[in-house]
Design a protein around this motif. Structure first.
Motif: not given
Length: 420
Positions: A234, A409-410, A414, A417-418
């Motif tokens: 994260d 984005t975190r 993530e 995925r984007q």
């Protein structure tokens, strides 16, 4: 086993791995030896200073005719070794055998270029080589085989080709293109491999490992300690701070980088086209870059850094920033840490031949993740590395969008995925 320590630039990967290494050297009861590979000699010296107990040796050509011969000697004597990527890429089959016998562990600071186009020969020379019978494709692989293996007395223009072939480092792709590769057995000869980088899944090395059926364990660094990547990836807190430190130019000078139709403005091909057709686009970009540094960022020449593909440097350099050029693929150095105003004049794509090479092996290559990784590495040569504010001019709509996406984005999962 391959371990990837994937963590943001400046997060302490080198410090963390060297602390682990020093602890391991002081407590281990086996005969494990280490070879630490980093892009620059300055970093080699730093690693040697950080790991006094490891007693690292570095190859030199003061007492030896070549550094490569000294490297071979150091391996034969089972020394711990710190060296550069460029020298490590020269290892041979014989050295590989010694590394395996001595159970060496490899630590790679930054990814290797495992596949690249071999540009030392013209298309005509490649045809001559194939027709003459000096080389022939291996029946089971794409490796080129030197036909006269026992011809140690060969002296000629293809000497370098012969050396690469004998070490299985040259592939024939598409029947006419030569690719220089790092043989997968040269990685497999190590008992363990550690790779220190960021956004590894966007690298060509990740695709290379997948193409050869190799898996890897994802780790990260937190508080100078190696942690599981899935539990500690994260980045939201860090990126929240970064959004307050990075000022990205938004204005009319970005128009030149706006995609229209199928165009890829500011890509390497785009620059070549503008230069060939003698358009005004490059001159306009040069003027915009000078204006950005003088009027928008309002910084001294010594504070400015910029990049463009090397063939275009002479066309783009201008007053107030010329001496601040940093190669677009620069990484793993603190040499430019005082730079605070940056112009990134590139739209990055990996070589299409290499991308197709992976595709034919069933491996999809994410051009956006690769481009973002390259840009972040370049930006982090600046004072943002020590959490000081920077100003950015990124006229490419695509590259600027990728940076915004990353900042918002975190985590890397993530982000992937984007971008998928």
């Amino acid at each position: 086993m391959i371990h990837v320590i994937d963590s943001e630039m400046g997060s302490g990967k080198t410090r963390g791995i060297t602390e682990w290494l020093e602890s391991d050297v002081s407590t281990q009861s086996n005969d494990t030896k280490y070879i630490y590979v980093t892009p620059f000699l300055d970093e080699v010296k730093r690693v040697m200073q950080l790991c006094p107990q490891a007693n690292f040796h570095t190859p030199n050509n003061e007492d030896w005719s070549t550094k490569s011969k000294h490297l071979t000697h150091l391996v034969s004597k089972s020394h711990n070794i710190a060296t550069t990527h460029s020298l490590f890429s020269l290892i041979t089959q014989d050295m590989c055998r010694m590394l395996r016998e001595r159970r060496y562990v490899l630590i790679l600071d930054e990814v290797m270029e495992c596949v690249s186009k071999y540009n030392a020969l013209s298309d005509h020379d490649i045809k001559v080589l194939l027709k003459s019978g000096y080389v022939s494709p291996c029946e089971n692989t794409s490796n080129l085989i030197w036909s006269e293996i026992d011809d140690d007395k060969y002296i000629g223009k293809f000497g370098a080709v012969r050396h690469l072939c004998l070490n299985r480092k040259l592939d024939l792709y598409g029947g006419k293109v030569l690719l220089e590769t790092f043989p997968i057995e040269f990685l497999n000869c190590f008992s363990e491999v550690y790779i220190l980088t960021y956004l590894f899944k966007g690298s060509a090395m990740s695709s290379y490992l997948k193409a050869h059926g190799l898996t890897y364990e994802m780790l990260t660094i937190q508080d100078n300690k190696i942690k599981p990547w899935s539990e500690f990836c994260d980045e939201s807190s860090r990126k929240r701070d970064l959004r307050g430190l990075i000022t990205i130019y938004e204005g009319p000078m970005n128009k030149i980088g706006t995609k229209i139709g199928q165009s890829c403005p500011l890509s390497s091909t785009w620059y070549d086209t503008q230069a060939t057709q003698k358009t005004s686009a490059i001159a306009s970009l040069k003027a915009s870059t000078g204006h950005y540094f003088k009027k928008v960022a309002d910084t001294r020449a010594i504070d400015n850094a910029w990049t463009v593909f090397k063939p275009q440097v002479k066309r783009l350099k201008g007053d107030g920033y010329s001496k601040g050029w940093i190669p677009v693929n620069c990484r793993a150095t603190n040499q430019y840490i005082d730079k605070r105003s940056l112009a990134y004049l590139c739209n990055v794509f990996h070589n299409p031949t290499i991308v197709q090479y992976f595709k034919q092996r069933g491996i999809a290559f994410n051009q956006d993740l690769y481009a973002l990784s390259e840009m972040l590495q370049w930006i982090w040569r600046s004072q943002i590395r020590r959490c000081d504010p920077i100003h950015l001019f990124i006229p490419s709509e695509r590259m600027r969008g990728l940076l915004y996406l990353w900042l918002n984005t975190r985590s890397t999962p993530e982000l992937i995925r984007q971008l998928s």
